[in-house]
Design a protein around this motif. Structure first.
Motif, PDB file in Angstrom:
ATOM      1  N   PHE A 184      -3.948   8.642  -7.038  1.00 38.64           N
ATOM      2  CA  PHE A 184      -4.795   8.879  -5.870  1.00 38.64           C
ATOM      3  C   PHE A 184      -4.703   7.697  -4.896  1.00 38.64           C
ATOM      4  O   PHE A 184      -4.589   7.884  -3.689  1.00 38.64           O
ATOM      5  CB  PHE A 184      -6.246   9.083  -6.321  1.00 38.64           C
ATOM      6  N   ILE A 185      -4.761   6.491  -5.434  1.00 39.71           N
ATOM      7  CA  ILE A 185      -4.692   5.300  -4.576  1.00 39.71           C
ATOM      8  C   ILE A 185      -3.339   5.223  -3.884  1.00 39.71           C
ATOM      9  O   ILE A 185      -3.241   4.882  -2.698  1.00 39.71           O
ATOM     10  CB  ILE A 185      -4.973   4.027  -5.400  1.00 39.71           C
ATOM     11  N   ARG A 186      -2.286   5.555  -4.620  1.00 41.50           N
ATOM     12  CA  ARG A 186      -0.950   5.560  -4.015  1.00 41.50           C
ATOM     13  C   ARG A 186      -0.890   6.551  -2.845  1.00 41.50           C
ATOM     14  O   ARG A 186      -0.298   6.275  -1.803  1.00 41.50           O
ATOM     15  CB  ARG A 186       0.108   5.933  -5.056  1.00 41.50           C
ATOM     16  N   GLN A 187      -1.511   7.710  -3.025  1.00 38.67           N
ATOM     17  CA  GLN A 187      -1.500   8.729  -1.977  1.00 38.67           C
ATOM     18  C   GLN A 187      -2.243   8.258  -0.739  1.00 38.67           C
ATOM     19  O   GLN A 187      -1.828   8.543   0.394  1.00 38.67           O
ATOM     20  CB  GLN A 187      -2.101  10.031  -2.507  1.00 38.67           C
ATOM     21  N   VAL A 188      -3.354   7.541  -0.952  1.00 33.60           N
ATOM     22  CA  VAL A 188      -4.113   7.020   0.185  1.00 33.60           C
ATOM     23  C   VAL A 188      -3.255   6.025   0.963  1.00 33.60           C
ATOM     24  O   VAL A 188      -3.201   6.059   2.198  1.00 33.60           O
ATOM     25  CB  VAL A 188      -5.423   6.348  -0.291  1.00 33.60           C
ATOM     26  N   TYR A 189      -2.588   5.136   0.241  1.00 32.06           N
ATOM     27  CA  TYR A 189      -1.700   4.179   0.904  1.00 32.06           C
ATOM     28  C   TYR A 189      -0.626   4.904   1.718  1.00 32.06           C
ATOM     29  O   TYR A 189      -0.342   4.549   2.871  1.00 32.06           O
ATOM     30  CB  TYR A 189      -1.035   3.279  -0.146  1.00 32.06           C
ATOM     31  N   GLU A 190      -0.020   5.919   1.101  1.00 40.29           N
ATOM     32  CA  GLU A 190       1.054   6.653   1.773  1.00 40.29           C
ATOM     33  C   GLU A 190       0.541   7.369   3.018  1.00 40.29           C
ATOM     34  O   GLU A 190       1.245   7.467   4.025  1.00 40.29           O
ATOM     35  CB  GLU A 190       1.671   7.659   0.804  1.00 40.29           C
ATOM     36  N   SER A 191      -0.718   7.874   2.954  1.00 46.14           N
ATOM     37  CA  SER A 191      -1.272   8.596   4.095  1.00 46.14           C
ATOM     38  C   SER A 191      -1.429   7.678   5.312  1.00 46.14           C
ATOM     39  O   SER A 191      -1.395   8.139   6.454  1.00 46.14           O
ATOM     40  CB  SER A 191      -2.615   9.224   3.734  1.00 46.14           C
ATOM     41  N   LYS A 225       0.638   5.172   5.727  1.00 44.30           N
ATOM     42  CA  LYS A 225       1.985   4.599   5.867  1.00 44.30           C
ATOM     43  C   LYS A 225       1.974   3.092   5.595  1.00 44.30           C
ATOM     44  O   LYS A 225       2.586   2.293   6.318  1.00 44.30           O
ATOM     45  CB  LYS A 225       2.555   4.901   7.261  1.00 44.30           C
ATOM     46  N   VAL A 226       1.231   2.728   4.558  1.00 48.33           N
ATOM     47  CA  VAL A 226       1.145   1.332   4.129  1.00 48.33           C
ATOM     48  C   VAL A 226       1.824   1.206   2.771  1.00 48.33           C
ATOM     49  O   VAL A 226       1.644   2.058   1.888  1.00 48.33           O
ATOM     50  CB  VAL A 226      -0.329   0.875   4.012  1.00 48.33           C
ATOM     51  N   LYS A 227       2.598   0.176   2.596  1.00 47.30           N
ATOM     52  CA  LYS A 227       3.302  -0.026   1.337  1.00 47.30           C
ATOM     53  C   LYS A 227       2.309  -0.301   0.206  1.00 47.30           C
ATOM     54  O   LYS A 227       1.410  -1.124   0.348  1.00 47.30           O
ATOM     55  CB  LYS A 227       4.286  -1.192   1.457  1.00 47.30           C
ATOM     56  N   TYR A 228       2.482   0.407  -0.893  1.00 50.28           N
ATOM     57  CA  TYR A 228       1.589   0.232  -2.037  1.00 50.28           C
ATOM     58  C   TYR A 228       1.966  -1.048  -2.770  1.00 50.28           C
ATOM     59  O   TYR A 228       3.081  -1.194  -3.274  1.00 50.28           O
ATOM     60  CB  TYR A 228       1.711   1.425  -2.986  1.00 50.28           C
ATOM     61  N   ASN A 229       1.035  -1.977  -2.834  1.00 46.22           N
ATOM     62  CA  ASN A 229       1.349  -3.252  -3.495  1.00 46.22           C
ATOM     63  C   ASN A 229       0.178  -3.772  -4.325  1.00 46.22           C
ATOM     64  O   ASN A 229      -0.008  -4.976  -4.481  1.00 46.22           O
ATOM     65  CB  ASN A 229       1.762  -4.300  -2.454  1.00 46.22           C
ATOM     66  N   VAL A 230      -0.644  -2.849  -4.852  1.00 44.08           N
ATOM     67  CA  VAL A 230      -1.792  -3.248  -5.654  1.00 44.08           C
ATOM     68  C   VAL A 230      -1.361  -3.349  -7.119  1.00 44.08           C
ATOM     69  O   VAL A 230      -0.811  -2.402  -7.676  1.00 44.08           O
ATOM     70  CB  VAL A 230      -2.948  -2.240  -5.526  1.00 44.08           C
TER      71      VAL A 230
END
Length: 227
Positions: free
Chosen positions: A1-8, A10-15
């Motif tokens: 879910f968190i990855r999807q929020v980042y993608e929405s 357009k921010v690189k997921y780096n958590v």
């Protein structure tokens, strides 16, 4: 879910996973021992341990308000997930605490199951076990909803008898707490904290080291069988 929020966005997921695990703790009303917390996080990360819905190493505690005549009382009802090899699952009532019946002690044998179609749905925790109202009203199939191992407890037998006989009537479920024992050497509890801010929702409220023998005797640890 968190990855999807980042993608929405357009921010690189780096958590990092470590940051996510640390974010699961209640920080507003609990002061944590940093050594204990760090040790827990290290244990989870080093073995890449994950939680499983289908494991029997977690329990729900539903604090229920019942009426006995004109008297109201809170009774913690403990449930666990029962799953077969094909991951077909249900919740079973495993025990209770803080109940002392005013009726004579029951002498009946362990009740038989009546129907495979009568069970507590595995998703019942998603709405705080409101289904327990239906469960405790279903006198004909009441035994289906209990773990038969739990009937070794005189207290649970008395509770079951009083429910079936109509002496105890469920009013509502007041709150729910979860106990997780799936992480090697640890137990933690999860509760819901409704407040403003990011440190809210379902969070870890208690953390402790626990031995294998204590896990094996978790019923006794919670006084489910012997109180």
């Amino acid at each position: 879910f968190i990855r999807q929020v980042y993608e929405s966005y357009k921010v690189k997921y780096n958590v990092k996973r470590e940051d996510l695990i640390r974010s699961l703790f209640n920080y507003e009303s609990e002061t944590w021992d940093s050594i204990l917390l760090n040790s827990f996080v290290d244990a989870v990360l080093s073995k890449k341990q994950l939680l499983s819905f289908y494991s029997n190493q977690w329990y729900a505690e539903a604090v229920c308000v019942f009426k006995d005549g004109e008297r109201e009382m809170e009774i913690p009802v403990f449930l666990r997930v029962d799953a077969d090899e094909e991951n077909r699952s249900q919740w079973l009532i495993e025990g209770i605490k803080k109940y002392h019946s005013r009726a004579p002690a029951p002498t009946s044998a362990v009740p038989a199951r009546t129907s495979k179609a009568k069970f507590i749905h595995p998703a019942s925790h998603s709405n705080n076990f409101v289904v327990l109202s239906t469960v405790f009203d279903d006198k004909e199939n009441l035994s289906n909803y209990f773990s038969h191992e739990a009937f070794k407890s005189d207290m649970l037998n008395a509770f079951y008898t009083d429910i079936k006989g109509g002496r105890l009537k469920l009013q509502y479920v007041k709150r729910v707490k979860y106990y997780f024992l799936q992480i090697d050497g640890w137990m933690f509890t999860v509760e819901r904290f409704q407040r403003k801010g990011l440190n809210s929702g379902w969070l870890i409220s208690h953390l402790q080291k626990i031995s294998t023998s204590e896990k094996q005797n978790f019923h006794q640890y919670l006084s489910l069988q012997n109180q």
